[in-house]
Each structure stands twice: as structure tokens, then as C-alpha cells.
Write a protein that holds these residues in place. Structure first.
Motif, PDB file in Angstrom:
ATOM      1  N   SER A 295       0.651  -1.335   0.175  1.00 18.61           N
ATOM      2  CA  SER A 295       0.283   0.516   0.014  1.00 18.61           C
ATOM      3  C   SER A 295       0.726   1.355   0.120  1.00 18.61           C
ATOM      4  CB  SER A 295      -0.768  -0.335   1.383  1.00 18.61           C
ATOM      5  OG  SER A 295      -0.376   0.144   2.746  1.00 18.61           O
TER       6      SER A 295
ATOM      7  N   GLN B  71       1.257   1.716  -6.308  1.00 22.91           N
ATOM      8  CA  GLN B  71       0.811   1.419  -5.048  1.00 22.91           C
ATOM      9  C   GLN B  71      -0.777   0.923  -5.149  1.00 22.91           C
ATOM     10  OE1 GLN B  71      -1.031   5.700  -3.495  1.00 22.91           O
ATOM     11  NE2 GLN B  71      -0.538   5.172  -1.480  1.00 22.91           N
TER      12      GLN B  71
ATOM     13  N   TRP C  36      -3.792  -0.921  -3.509  1.00 22.49           N
ATOM     14  CA  TRP C  36      -5.076  -0.540  -2.749  1.00 22.49           C
ATOM     15  C   TRP C  36      -6.298  -1.715  -3.190  1.00 22.49           C
ATOM     16  CZ3 TRP C  36      -9.931   1.992  -4.355  1.00 22.49           C
ATOM     17  CH2 TRP C  36     -10.756   2.079  -3.554  1.00 22.49           C
TER      18      TRP C  36
ATOM     19  N   GLN D  14      -7.073  11.076  -4.429  1.00 25.78           N
ATOM     20  CA  GLN D  14      -7.536  10.626  -3.279  1.00 25.78           C
ATOM     21  C   GLN D  14      -7.804  10.017  -2.023  1.00 25.78           C
ATOM     22  OE1 GLN D  14      -7.966  14.334  -2.803  1.00 25.78           O
ATOM     23  NE2 GLN D  14      -9.895  15.002  -2.828  1.00 25.78           N
TER      24      GLN D  14
ATOM     25  N   THR E 178      -6.408   7.127  -0.159  1.00 27.54           N
ATOM     26  CA  THR E 178      -5.474   6.768   1.415  1.00 27.54           C
ATOM     27  C   THR E 178      -5.573   5.634   1.743  1.00 27.54           C
ATOM     28  OG1 THR E 178      -6.456   7.948   2.999  1.00 27.54           O
ATOM     29  CG2 THR E 178      -5.223   9.360   1.752  1.00 27.54           C
TER      30      THR E 178
ATOM     31  N   ASP F  54      -3.307   3.366   3.546  1.00 24.24           N
ATOM     32  CA  ASP F  54      -3.038   3.691   5.191  1.00 24.24           C
ATOM     33  C   ASP F  54      -3.759   5.061   6.036  1.00 24.24           C
ATOM     34  OD1 ASP F  54      -2.143   0.567   4.631  1.00 24.24           O
ATOM     35  OD2 ASP F  54      -0.220   1.971   4.063  1.00 24.24           O
ATOM     36  N   GLY F  55      -4.692   5.438   5.042  1.00 27.10           N
ATOM     37  CA  GLY F  55      -5.055   6.336   6.074  1.00 27.10           C
ATOM     38  C   GLY F  55      -6.255   6.835   6.177  1.00 27.10           C
TER      39      GLY F  55
ATOM     40  N   ASP G 292      -9.248   8.024   4.193  1.00 28.69           N
ATOM     41  CA  ASP G 292     -10.233   7.472   3.083  1.00 28.69           C
ATOM     42  C   ASP G 292      -9.414   6.373   2.502  1.00 28.69           C
ATOM     43  OD1 ASP G 292     -12.243   7.978   1.503  1.00 28.69           O
ATOM     44  OD2 ASP G 292     -11.155   9.478  -0.305  1.00 28.69           O
TER      45      ASP G 292
END
Length: 567
Positions: A394, A423, A425, A540, A542, A544-545, A547
Motif C-alpha cells: 500500500s 501503489q 489498494w 485522493q 489513502t 493506510d489513512g 479515506d
């Protein structure tokens, strides 16, 4: 009619103060070609917060808002907190002939967030530079290599961030929370006290020690400029939650200095700029790219069984473990005779009534990678992970930015692109714009092309499987990470494009102007991405965050037409 609880007035007062003191002094001395600069200072910060509130119900007036006009239940509340930082710092700069550069830094910092015996830490660093291009032996290369500087640094920084909010300001102190229960005794609600969450009373600063090697180069009278940095950063005493505790413990593992992390990466910047004439008009152009990459791995953590649901030694930060998919069942008969038990990843199916509790044509076939006839995660450890395998990561890889532009005569153009090379997801249960009705069957957002992506006997090569409500929710076949629906967020986006034209000076001076420029600017004009959804913005998300469901509103395209006028 009883309006108690609705007809009420609440007033709050809040005091938020921040006090800071910064004192420093600088001494400079130049002796022949030796230059010395010394700086020393003191830093102090104090943050105070206090809040009081009062609530009263059943007001006597609908027009006047005053607490004393209430006749019903009155409630009062409040809280207060504060934190402080104290530090001493110093810096010594030295250079000789502008060729040999040396800097020594040191900080001694303290924070109220740690126990008194471990509040302070010393954080030194040293950096040096050598302008090789200024040496005599380098002069013959000057026409081609106009600048060559080598840099190196080594130092330590401290981190005292243990989270936000009042509950994280004193994480080393166990806190007993009080509340009013719903039980009523003698006409009053019973006051309750809850056991405090476990704490570790002896944690201290997280430290990041970095080794950095870099070079700055200029070629052909600095028309071509390049910069490269390589770094190796070791983060020790990481402020994270500790080892996985058994569920009978009754609480989550407290935050503590629980692990070490090593991060290696590099940054590259290249820019070319030149000018001349084109058709007897001044012409200039530029092109530049910035590219960076890094990897991080855990080097220390208390996880003797190497459980995959927590950090473990050797773990690549951002690892995504998941299952492998072997297409769909082609017929109900094939599904009925399937010898591999995949109930573990089909809880949503096994919980369905009647016929829908069985596998059907269009359902996913999971690969039995370890050959035991059952699809599961084994003991969920590094040595026994069942049919799980690493399917992605990720963390962003190969982040880049590209700028280009030119000017010719009175025209100018500037472009800026940005993106990520790779990346991963996996859309979580809240990614409704990706899953559609495979998530919540009552989803209010159904993509226009969604139906064409669902499996049907007439569409056996579809992207999505047979439509089952809640398939992407806990227990459903799409809830578990798998390689078929793992997304690559790689993208390139034209973030900004500007086209301008300066009206000729001979023309605008007739109307008493010095400069008149007409320009058009566009933001987020187009995006190319590997993400298999045109309704989610890859920039937009994230993973590991905040969103992780791709629910943030996408960046809008904007167009601007304007004038720059100088009188």
C-alpha cells in the motif's frame, strides 16, 4: 406534551492559550578565508485549554435565552488540559574558501507527554559538503561540469507525538473514566467508574537516525542541473501499540516504545533550461523531473509467533496479504461438485437462506495454494498463513513530478504533471463507488456501466462475480483481500496548464499601461490511471489513512481566464 430534552439552552465558554518564548543569539567571525558562525538558543512552549458548559431544560421564554429562565434539569460540565515543550539548541557553521563546508547541530528537548524521568533527549547531527568543482584539479572540466558538490549528513531527530486529543496528552497516566449509568436509585442516576486502560509508564522519545549522501551537479554553464540524495533512516523506540495480546486480556495493547524501523530511499531531480532565438524572436524552454522512491521494513518488534495482524521482524511496511482467485464457476454443477471447502471466505453465502447458501455459477473460485483442501489463513502467522500470500503493497512507489514550459516572443506555456508509479489498494467495505450493490445492496450510487460488469450466463467473462448483496462486507467473498480486485493506484495527472500572451509594449503604452497579459489556466485537466473505476480519484485515496474507501470528493477540473495588468 413533555418537551423535556428538546426545549433547552446550552452555553459554553472556551479558553485556548498558547505561550511561546524563543531566544537566540548569533556570533560570526571571519579570519582570512575561514568563516565561522555560531548560534545558540532557547525555546519554550505552553499550551493551555479549558472548557466549561452549562445546560438547562424547560425554558420559560421562547424569545429570551438565559440559563436562569430554565426550570428543568440543569447540567454542568467541563474539561482542561495543557502540554509544554522546553528546548535548548545550538549550531556551528564553518566554511573555508567556499569549498569545505561543515555544520554541527544539537538539540536538548523535553516534553510533558513523557514521565519526568524520561522527558528529555539529546539530538545531535553533523553535515559536511565539498565543492569539488572549486578545486584546481577540476578546472579543466569546468566547460562541461560547471558545478559539482558532494554532501553527507548524519544525525538524530526526536518525535514526541503520541496522538491527538486530550486523552493522549498524558498517555503514561492511567485514567479512570466516570459516567452516569442508566440505572436509577432513589430517583438519581448512579455514578459509575470504569477501569482505566492499561498504560506503559516508562516510554520516552522516538528517535530517527539518518545517514544521507547526496550530490548537486551543474553541466554546460548550469543549463543542465541535477541533484541526487540517498538515505538510510533507522527509527528506534517507535511510539506504537505493542504486541498482540490475547482477547481474554480485555483491552488493547497500550502505546509504547515497541519497535524499530529501517527506511531506505532516494530522491532525484533533473532540470534543463536553455534559451536562444527562433524565427528571429527570443525563445526559451525548460524541462524538469523529480522522482523519488523508498522502502521500509520492521527490524524489531515483540511478536514471537510472527502474527500477520501486527508488525513482525522483516515485514515490509505496507504489505498486503490476500488470496488468489481462479476465475468463476462456469456452471452450477461445477460449483456443486467443488471439492475445496471455501466456507471461511464465503460467510456471507453460508449465512444466506435456502438455495443461496450454496455455491453457484458466477461465484469466485479461490485457489487452494497450500493443497489442504480448505481455504483459510491457517494460524495467520508467517510460518502458517494458509492460502494467503503477499499480493501487493500500500505504500506509494516512484512518486514523480514533471514540469515543462517555453516562451517565444510574447507567448508562454507552462505544464505540470504529477503521479505515482505504483501503489496498491484493496477496496474496503465502504468503497461503494467501486463495489456498487456488491457492498450495500441498497447503495444510492450505481455506476452507469455497473450492470455490464456483473456476471451473468450471457456475460461469463465479466469483471465482477454473481451479484450477491453484502458480498464486500464482513464474511463475504469480496471482503477478503484477493489478487483479482487488488487495485493499482498508479496515475499521471496534468495538475496545471497555463497559456499566456503579453500584448506588445508599443500597443499597450498607448493606453498608459506597462504590461497587459492575457492567460488561461486549467487545473486537473486529465488523468491516466490503472485504477479500474472512473468514479474514484486515485490521488485522493489513502490506503493506510483516513479515506480507505475512496469516498472523498474528487479534485475538480477548474478553468480560469484572466488578465494581469501593470500600470
Amino acid at each position: 406534551m413533555n418537551y423535556e430534552g428538546y426545549d433547552q439552552l446550552k452555553e459554553s465558554t472556551r479558553l485556548d492559550q498558547h505561550h511561546s518564548v524563543n531566544l537566540f543569539a548569533t556570533y560570526e567571525k571571519k579570519i582570512n578565508e575561514h568563516n565561522l558562525k555560531v548560534t545558540a538558543g532557547y525555546n519554550y512552549e505552553l499550551q493551555k485549554y479549558k472548557n466549561n458548559s452549562t445546560l438547562r431544560q424547560n425554558l420559560l421564554s421562547e424569545d429570551l435565552n438565559q440559563i436562569d429562565l430554565g426550570t428543568g434539569v440543569q447540567q454542568a460540565g467541563g474539561n482542561a488540559s495543557e502540554w509544554a515543550l522546553l528546548g535548548y539548541f545550538g549550531r556551528i557553521n564553518y566554511d573555508y574558501q567556499g569549498k569545505y563546508l561543515l555544520e554541527l547541530d544539537g538539540r536538548y528537548d523535553g516534553t510533558s507527554r513523557f514521565p519526568s524521568k524520561s522527558r528529555f533527549g539529546f539530538f545531535p547531527s553533523v553535515s559536511a559538503g565539498w565543492r569539488i568543482s572549486e578545486e584546481k584539479f577540476f578546472q579543466s572540466l569546468k566547460p562541461a561540469v560547471s558545478e559539482f558538490k558532494f554532501r553527507a549528513s548524519y544525525g538524530t531527530l526526536g518525535n514526541q507525538d503520541v496522538g491527538t486529543g486530550n486523552s493522549n496528552l498524558y498517555p503514561y497516566i492511567p485514567v479512570i473514566n466516570s459516567a452516569l449509568s442508566k440505572w436509577v436509585v432513589d430517583g438519581n442516576q448512579v455514578q459509575t467508574l470504569s477501569a482505566p486502560n492499561p498504560v506503559v509508564p516508562d516510554f520516552t522519545w522516538e528517535k530517527s537516525t539518518s545517514l544521507n549522501l547526496g550530490a548537486d551537479m551543474g553541466f554546460f554553464n548550469d543549463r543542465l542541473q541535477a541533484s541526487f540524495d540517498w538515505y538510510d533512516r533507522k527509527t528506534t523506540n517507535m511510539l506504537i501499540n505493542g504486541k498482540t495480546l490475547p482477547s481474554v486480556f480485555g483491552a488493547a495493547s497500550p502505546k509504547q516504545n515497541a519497535g524499530d524501523l529501517q527506511t531506505k530511499g532516494w530522491d532525484l531531480s533533473i532540470n534543463w533550461r536553455d534559451k536562444g532565438k527562433l524565427f528571429d524572436k527570443p525563445f526559451g524552454y525548460n524541462f524538469g523531473i523529480v522522482l523519488s522512491d523508498y522502502k521500509a521494513k520492521i527490524t524489531k518488534f515483540d511478536n514471537p509467533n510472527n502474527l500477520l495482524n501486527n508488525f513482525y521482524v522483516g515485514q515490509q511496511l505496507g504489505e498486503i496479504w490476500g488470496y488468489s482467485i481462479d476465475g468463476y464457476f462456469k456452471s452450477d454443477e461445477e460449483a456443486k461438485n467443488w471439492k475445496i471447502n471455501q466456507d471461511y471466505v464465503d460467510g456471507q453465502r453460508t449465512g444466506s437462506p435456502g438455495e443461496w447458501s450454496q455455491l453457484h455459477a458466477g461465484d469466485l473460485k479461490f485457489k487452494d495454494t497450500n493443497g489442504d483442501g480448505v481455504i483459510n489463513d491457517g494460524k495467520n502467522t508467517l510460518s502458517d498463513h494458509g492460502d494467503l500470500r503477499k499480493i501487493g503493497n500500500s505504500l506509494p512507489r516512484y512518486s514523480f513530478g514533471i514540469n515543462a514550459g517555453f516562451n517565444w516572443g510574447n507567448f508562454d506555456v507552462a505544464l505540470f504533471f504529477q503521479g505515482i508509479g505504483k501503489q496498491n489498494w484493496y477496496p474496503n467495505t465502504e468503497a461503494g463507488m467501486f463495489w456498487g450493490t456488491l457492498g450495500r445492496p441498497y447503495s444510492s450510487f450505481i455506476p452507469k456501466d455497473y450492470e455490464s460488469k456483473l456476471w451473468t450466463p450471457q456475460n461469463p467473462n465479466s469483471y465482477f462475480p454473481l451479484n450477491r448483496g453484502y458480498a464486500a462486507y464482513s464474511g463475504g467473498e469480496l471482503y477478503y483481500n484477493n489478487d483479482k480486485y487488488l487495485q493499482d493506484l498508479a496515475y499521471i495527472r496534468l495538475k496545471n496548464a497555463t497559456i499566456g500572451y503579453n500584448l506588445p509594449t508599443s500597443l499597450i503604452r498607448k493606453i498608459k499601461l506597462e504590461k497587459l497579459r492575457v492567460y488561461f489556466t486549467g487545473q486537473n485537466l486529465f488523468t491516466f490511471t490503472k485504477l479500474k473505476s472512473k468514479y474514484i480519484d486515485p490521488e485522493q485515496i489513502t490506503p493506510d489513512g483516513a479515506d480507505v474507501g475512496g469516498r472523498a470528493y474528487p479534485f475538480m477540473k477548474t478553468y480560469t481566464l484572466g488578465l494581469d495588468v501593470t500600470f
